[in-house]
Design a protein around this motif. Structure first.
Motif, short mmCIF file in Angstrom:
data_model
loop_
_atom_site.label_atom_id
_atom_site.label_comp_id
_atom_site.label_asym_id
_atom_site.label_seq_id
_atom_site.Cartn_x
_atom_site.Cartn_y
_atom_site.Cartn_z
N ALA A 20 -62.29 -6.65 -45.04
CA ALA A 20 -61.31 -7.93 -44.82
C ALA A 20 -61.86 -8.76 -43.78
N PHE A 28 -53.98 -10.24 -45.29
CA PHE A 28 -54.04 -9.46 -46.79
C PHE A 28 -52.97 -8.60 -46.74
N LYS A 43 -58.72 -15.04 -50.61
CA LYS A 43 -57.20 -14.94 -51.28
C LYS A 43 -56.67 -16.35 -51.73
N SER A 115 -51.68 1.91 -50.74
CA SER A 115 -52.30 1.72 -51.94
C SER A 115 -51.33 1.39 -52.95
N VAL A 139 -56.09 -7.03 -54.69
CA VAL A 139 -56.01 -5.96 -53.67
C VAL A 139 -55.37 -4.81 -54.11
N SER A 141 -55.58 -1.70 -52.50
CA SER A 141 -55.59 -0.78 -51.22
C SER A 141 -55.93 -1.46 -49.90
N THR A 142 -55.06 -1.32 -49.03
CA THR A 142 -55.53 -1.84 -47.56
C THR A 142 -55.85 -0.89 -46.80
N TYR A 143 -56.93 -1.10 -45.62
CA TYR A 143 -57.25 -0.20 -44.88
C TYR A 143 -56.75 -0.82 -43.41
N ALA A 144 -55.77 -0.36 -42.85
CA ALA A 144 -55.28 -1.07 -41.66
C ALA A 144 -55.78 -0.18 -40.41
N VAL A 199 -55.63 -5.38 -40.75
CA VAL A 199 -56.39 -4.94 -41.69
C VAL A 199 -57.88 -5.20 -41.75
N LEU A 202 -60.48 -3.53 -47.76
CA LEU A 202 -59.80 -3.64 -48.88
C LEU A 202 -60.48 -3.02 -50.16
#
Length: 236
Positions: A20, A28, A43, A115, A139, A141-144, A199, A202
Motif C-alpha cells: 500500500a 485504502f 485508487k 478481508s 482491494v 484484504s487490507t493489512y494494517a 495500512v 493489500l
C-alpha cells in the motif's frame, strides 16, 4: 526500480501481498478499486459507487519483522550495548546499519488483516454492474500495522539511529509508541516511517479476461501485471 517496487517485493516475500503506497499514510479500504501503474495500486473509487456490497471479517493479529541481508541492529542503554531495551527512564537508542543499498528494516509488532468473505459474489455483482471495466483491480484484504517502523537505505554502508528514552523505545517494540522518537543518520533514508499506524499491504483481485470469474493477484503474478499507459484499455 523505485522504492515503492522494492518495498512491494519485501511484502511479496513475507506476506504474499502488494504494498500500500505510501505505507501507513494512505486511506485504502476494502472495496477500493483502481489500476496498477508503475507497480503501485492507484485508487480510483470504491465499489460502493456501483451498489456492490460485501461482508468484511477481521483475522487474528500477527506481526511482521523483516531485515534485509546484511542489516545489523544494535540496542543501547545510556551508551552501553544491551540485548533488550528495558522500561526505565534513561536515554536509549536502536542503531540500524545497512551494508547494501536498497535494504529494508520493517518492524510491525501488531498486524491486523481485514478481508472480504465473499469475493466470488462480489466479482459476480461487478461483472453485471454498468460501467465496470475489467482493467480495474479491487482491494479484497487490507493489512494494517499498529506502531510500525519502516526504514530503507538509499546507499550502501549507511547507519540510522532511533533515539528516545528507554521507556518510549520499549513501547515502540510493542507497537504502542505515541511519539517522542527521533531518527538520525549519516545520509537520508529512502523511506522513513516511525511508530505509525495504518495500512501497509493489500490483496487485490480482478475479473478474468475470458470467463469473468475472480482472479486473486498473488505475488507470483503481480510482478508481470504492472500496468503501463498502453495497458489501460479494457480486456477483450
Amino acid at each position: 526500480m523505485g522504492t515503492a517496487r522494492k518495498f512491494s517485493k519485501v511484502l511479496h516475500s513475507e506476506l504474499d501481498v502488494h504494498a500500500a503506497w505510501l505505507p501507513v499514510t494512505n486511506t485504502f479500504a476494502l472495496g477500493d478499486y483502481g489500476v496498477v501503474s508503475d507497480g503501485v495500486f492507484v485508487k480510483m473509487g470504491n465499489i460502493a459507487e456501483y451498489g456492490v456490497t460485501f461482508t468484511p471479517a477481521t483475522g487474528a493479529p500477527t506481526k511482521l519483522r523483516f531485515r534485509s541481508d546484511g542489516t545489523r541492529v544494535t540496542k543501547f542503554l545510556a551508551g552501553a550495548e544491551v540485548p533488550n531495551i528495558p522500561q526505565v527512564d534513561l536515554e536509549a537508542s536502536i542503531r540500524i546499519e545497512f551494508s547494501t543499498k536498497d535494504s529494508f528494516y520493517v518492524d510491525a509488532p501488531v498486524l491486523t488483516v481485514e478481508s472480504m468473505q465473499d469475493v466470488a459474489e462480489v466479482g459476480a455483482a461487478l461483472r453485471k454492474a454498468e460501467g465496470w471495466r475489467r482493467k480495474y483491480r479491487v482491494v479484497s484484504s487490507t493489512y494494517a500495522a499498529q506502531g510500525c517502523t519502516i526504514i530503507s537505505s538509499r546507499e550502501a554502508n549507511t547507519a540510522f539511529e532511533l533515539n528516545a528514552t528507554a521507556n518510549v523505545l520499549h513501547l515502540l517494540e510493542l507497537g504502542q509508541a505515541q511519539g517522542g522518537i527521533t531518527l538520525s543518520g549519516e545520509r537520508a533514508a529512502g523511506l522513513e516511517v516511525i511508530g505509525a499506524s495504518g495500512v501497509v499491504g493489500l490483496r487485490l483481485f480482478k475479473l478474468r479476461r475470458l470467463t469473468g470469474s475472480t482472479d486473486v493477484l498473488r505475488s507470483d503474478s503481480f510482478d508481470i501485471d504492472y500496468e503501463t499507459e498502453g495497458d489501460l484499455e479494457d480486456d477483450v
